[in-house]
Motif scaffolding. Structure first.
Motif, PDB file in Angstrom:
ATOM      1  N   CYS A  89     -13.874  -1.987   0.999  1.00  0.00           N
ATOM      2  CA  CYS A  89     -12.720  -1.841   1.897  1.00  0.00           C
ATOM      3  C   CYS A  89     -12.738  -0.530   2.665  1.00  0.00           C
ATOM      4  CB  CYS A  89     -11.427  -1.936   1.101  1.00  0.00           C
ATOM      5  SG  CYS A  89     -11.185  -3.521   0.273  1.00  0.00           S
TER       6      CYS A  89
ATOM      7  N   SER B  17      -6.544  -0.017   3.189  1.00  0.00           N
ATOM      8  CA  SER B  17      -6.270  -0.193   1.764  1.00  0.00           C
ATOM      9  C   SER B  17      -5.992   1.150   1.117  1.00  0.00           C
ATOM     10  CB  SER B  17      -7.466  -0.856   1.053  1.00  0.00           C
ATOM     11  OG  SER B  17      -7.747  -2.124   1.587  1.00  0.00           O
ATOM     12  N   ASP B  18      -5.114   1.119   0.125  1.00  0.00           N
ATOM     13  CA  ASP B  18      -4.845   2.314  -0.670  1.00  0.00           C
ATOM     14  C   ASP B  18      -5.736   2.308  -1.910  1.00  0.00           C
ATOM     15  OD1 ASP B  18      -3.857   4.461  -2.034  1.00  0.00           O
ATOM     16  OD2 ASP B  18      -1.942   3.550  -2.526  1.00  0.00           O
ATOM     17  N   THR B  19      -5.447   1.435  -2.862  1.00  0.00           N
ATOM     18  CA  THR B  19      -6.273   1.337  -4.057  1.00  0.00           C
ATOM     19  C   THR B  19      -6.792  -0.067  -4.302  1.00  0.00           C
ATOM     20  OG1 THR B  19      -4.309   0.951  -5.435  1.00  0.00           O
ATOM     21  CG2 THR B  19      -5.070   3.236  -5.206  1.00  0.00           C
ATOM     22  N   SER B  20      -6.218  -1.076  -3.634  1.00  0.00           N
ATOM     23  CA  SER B  20      -6.614  -2.467  -3.853  1.00  0.00           C
ATOM     24  C   SER B  20      -6.587  -3.243  -2.540  1.00  0.00           C
ATOM     25  CB  SER B  20      -5.664  -3.170  -4.840  1.00  0.00           C
ATOM     26  OG  SER B  20      -5.775  -2.654  -6.131  1.00  0.00           O
ATOM     27  N   TYR B  21      -7.367  -4.299  -2.513  1.00  0.00           N
ATOM     28  CA  TYR B  21      -7.312  -5.274  -1.429  1.00  0.00           C
ATOM     29  C   TYR B  21      -5.998  -6.042  -1.536  1.00  0.00           C
ATOM     30  CZ  TYR B  21      -8.913  -9.365   1.312  1.00  0.00           C
ATOM     31  OH  TYR B  21      -9.055 -10.379   2.222  1.00  0.00           O
ATOM     32  N   ASP B  22      -5.332  -6.265  -0.403  1.00  0.00           N
ATOM     33  CA  ASP B  22      -4.022  -6.916  -0.395  1.00  0.00           C
ATOM     34  C   ASP B  22      -4.190  -8.420  -0.281  1.00  0.00           C
ATOM     35  OD1 ASP B  22      -1.436  -7.719  -0.161  1.00  0.00           O
ATOM     36  OD2 ASP B  22      -0.972  -6.568   1.640  1.00  0.00           O
TER      37      ASP B  22
ATOM     38  N   HIS C  88       0.810  -1.224   0.000  1.00  0.00           N
ATOM     39  CA  HIS C  88       0.000   0.000   0.000  1.00  0.00           C
ATOM     40  C   HIS C  88       0.843   1.275   0.000  1.00  0.00           C
ATOM     41  CE1 HIS C  88      -3.733  -2.208   0.473  1.00  0.00           C
ATOM     42  NE2 HIS C  88      -3.208  -2.890   1.479  1.00  0.00           N
TER      43      HIS C  88
ATOM     44  N   ARG D 247       0.409   4.166   2.457  1.00  0.00           N
ATOM     45  CA  ARG D 247      -0.749   5.069   2.422  1.00  0.00           C
ATOM     46  C   ARG D 247      -1.937   4.361   3.066  1.00  0.00           C
ATOM     47  NH1 ARG D 247      -2.466   8.797  -2.781  1.00  0.00           N
ATOM     48  NH2 ARG D 247      -4.052  10.033  -1.698  1.00  0.00           N
ATOM     49  N   LEU D 248      -1.836   4.156   4.355  1.00  0.00           N
ATOM     50  CA  LEU D 248      -2.855   3.442   5.111  1.00  0.00           C
ATOM     51  C   LEU D 248      -2.652   3.721   6.593  1.00  0.00           C
ATOM     52  CD1 LEU D 248      -2.009  -0.379   5.297  1.00  0.00           C
ATOM     53  CD2 LEU D 248      -0.345   1.442   5.107  1.00  0.00           C
TER      54      LEU D 248
ATOM     55  N   SER E 128     -10.563   5.245   2.700  1.00  0.00           N
ATOM     56  CA  SER E 128     -10.529   4.161   1.700  1.00  0.00           C
ATOM     57  C   SER E 128     -11.888   3.865   1.092  1.00  0.00           C
ATOM     58  CB  SER E 128      -9.963   2.871   2.318  1.00  0.00           C
ATOM     59  OG  SER E 128      -8.805   3.094   3.060  1.00  0.00           O
TER      60      SER E 128
END
Length: 535
Positions: free
Chosen positions: A468, A501-506, A117, A120-121, A282
């Motif tokens: 998210c 999350s920043d832009t996607s699920y990890d 991320h 950025r979380l 998010s």
């Protein structure tokens, strides 16, 4: 017949052992009648009886608290009935396995998470959840949950070895937690959604107002309120407002929801917290899941439906030839199990993909099983004996295609025939050379196509299984405002939390959604017991 059974599964399997409401020994539910309403006093009140809410409730009663849970649906668990397993690190199961693949440290998992991320979380929240996740898995084991073991969708050099697979999926966890919760005096009200929060003169959240299907209101006063309503995956207005992918232009297909058919995740907890001044984070992020077949039925059937449909979904993600709307490759097909990455790649290519294969490739799946797994649903080496049946249904349903030549197949899927032939010629050359210089598909996954048909194509689209985004919280699971000041008395857990999350699920933190739901619920209840109840 299987459609009807699947539709009711999430409720009927649970209603067999849940009675509502659960009353106190005196038959009054600990309540004082007040005309058309009841006033209840508790230590902890929880909105939502999913994994997070039940974990919080059970932790509370195990620590001597009086706990009341309100659930809007007629059954418990919600989407928490479906997970195959959950995230945990430094657990007893990992240590006892003796497998070096599962001896990663919490620090290594945290480093992988923040790198994914780009920091950025909410790093403090992520660290807290990771460090307590192994203890949560041990706690479940002590409660009687049995695990099949640790599994992963990643190669050894990349996997963290954190996915604890349950016997009986999440439904078994839900059942076990509820039974223990009820046996220790916990109260549960079904079909009784929380409508609003109660606040004191000093702005402290002091309880909730819930209302059942008959219009009866419950005013519940508590020292700690936990919101665990599961996010907003089924709230179309919120999805349209917050989620970038829902409104993206130029897509050939939208994003479908792969979730329970009976779903209460409509943003209730998030909206109530925002009404008290809570900040959110998010909100634009979905947990993307792809590829899924472009069927008329809801995508969840590819997850829990008949073998023919599960195996068709598995065939879709195999490392054959994936092309976009222009007939060009766009992804490393060896990574078809990394469903979030696949979702992102399809999003960058118009929202649609096609997987192309020949008769020999199909027969290999039937006789020997897939090269890559579909989660833990269809695994490597599991013969796909229902695939021919699935292909027949797919041809009838318009999401599978079959032709004797590549130009004919290209026309069926609305792709330029010359482009598809050129792409296939290129992949044939890569197969002969044993190397894919474009996207790095593994040598063992480079297959040369037969010069004669038949040829097949499966149409793949995007789906998502949860949101998210949610309420900004601190490491104690307290909701905070825009100045990071805690909102007294208000705790938020599970998918109602944001900031992870920043832009996607990890996906590398395999099982994080359910694992963090369980852990955050436990931590919220524990913090209420040690702080609010100790005053």
């Amino acid at each position: 017949m299987w459609l009807k059974h699947s539709r009711l599964l999430s409720v009927l399997t649970l209603l067999s052992f849940v009675a509502a409401p659960c009353l106190a020994a005196d038959g009054t539910g600990g309540a004082k009648a007040d005309g058309g309403s009841e006033t209840i006093t508790a230590d902890i009140v929880i909105a939502g009886a999913g994994l997070s809410g039940l974990a919080a409730g059970l932790t509370g009663v195990e620590n001597g608290a009086k706990v009341v849970i309100f659930e809007k649906l007629p059954g418990i668990g919600g989407a928490g009935n479906y997970p195959e397993g959950s995230f945990g690190i430094n657990s007893r199961l990992q240590k006892q396995s003796g497998d070096p693949r599962y001896n990663k440290s919490p620090e290594e998992a945290f480093a992988a998470g923040v790198e994914f991320h780009h920091w950025r979380l909410n790093s403090a929240l992520l660290s807290t959840l990771i460090r307590n996740s192994g203890d949560t898995m041990d706690w479940l084991q002590d409660e009687g949950i049995k695990f099949k073991g640790i599994k992963t969708m990643f190669p050894p050099e990349k996997s963290l070895g954190v996915w604890h697979i349950y016997e009986g999926h999440g439904a078994r966890v839900v059942q076990t937690m509820y039974r223990k919760f009820a046996s220790l005096g916990g109260q549960l009200y079904l079909e009784t959604p929380v409508k609003s929060l109660l606040t004191g003169k000093d702005g402290r959240v002091i309880g909730i107002v819930a209302e059942d299907a008959h219009g009866k209101k419950y005013n519940v006063y508590a020292k700690g309120v936990i919101l665990a309503t599961g996010g907003f995956a089924s709230n179309q207005a919120m999805l349209q407002k917050y989620v970038t992918d829902i409104n993206a232009k130029g897509m050939l297909a939208g994003v479908r929801y792969r979730g329970p058919l009976i779903d209460g995740r409509t943003g209730d907890g998030i909206n109530m917290a925002m009404g008290q001044g809570a900040a959110v984070q998010s909100m634009n992020v979905l947990a993307g899941n792809a590829p899924y077949l472009d069927t008329k039925e809801p995508p969840i059937y590819q997850f829990n439906g008949p073998d023919s449909l599960k195996q068709m979904r598995t065939a879709l993600s195999q490392p054959f030839l994936w092309v976009n709307q222009h007939g060009d490759r766009f992804y490393n097909e060896s990574l078809g199990s990394a469903f979030v990455d696949v979702y992102n790649a399809i999003t960058a290519n118009g929202g649609v993909m096609y997987s192309v294969f020949d008769e020999n490739m199909k027969n290999r799946l039937v006789n020997e099983g897939p090269y890559t797994p579909f989660n833990a649903i269809v695994v490597v080496g599991q013969k796909m004996t229902a695939l021919d049946e699935g292909l027949k249904k797919g041809l009838e349903g318009g999401y599978a295609f079959k032709a004797d030549t590549i130009p004919e197949l290209a026309k069926m899927i609305h792709v330029d025939p010359a482009a598809l032939e050129a792409t296939m010629s290129k992949i044939n050359a890569y197969a002969e050379a044993g190397k894919d210089p474009d996207f790095g598909r593994k040598p063992e996954h480079l297959f040369k196509f037969n010069p004669t048909g038949p040829y097949y194509a499966l149409k793949g689209i995007r789906a998502f299984f949860l949101t998210c985004g949610g309420v900004k919280v601190n490491a104690s699971m307290q909701a905070v405002n825009d100045r990071d000041e805690p909102i007294p008395g208000l705790y938020v857990t599970g998918q109602d939390m944001g900031g992870l999350s920043d832009t996607s699920y990890d996906l590398l933190l395999e099982g994080e959604a359910s694992g963090f739901a369980l852990t955050s619920g436990r931590l919220a209840a524990r913090n209420i017991v040690t702080t609010e109840l100790a005053k």
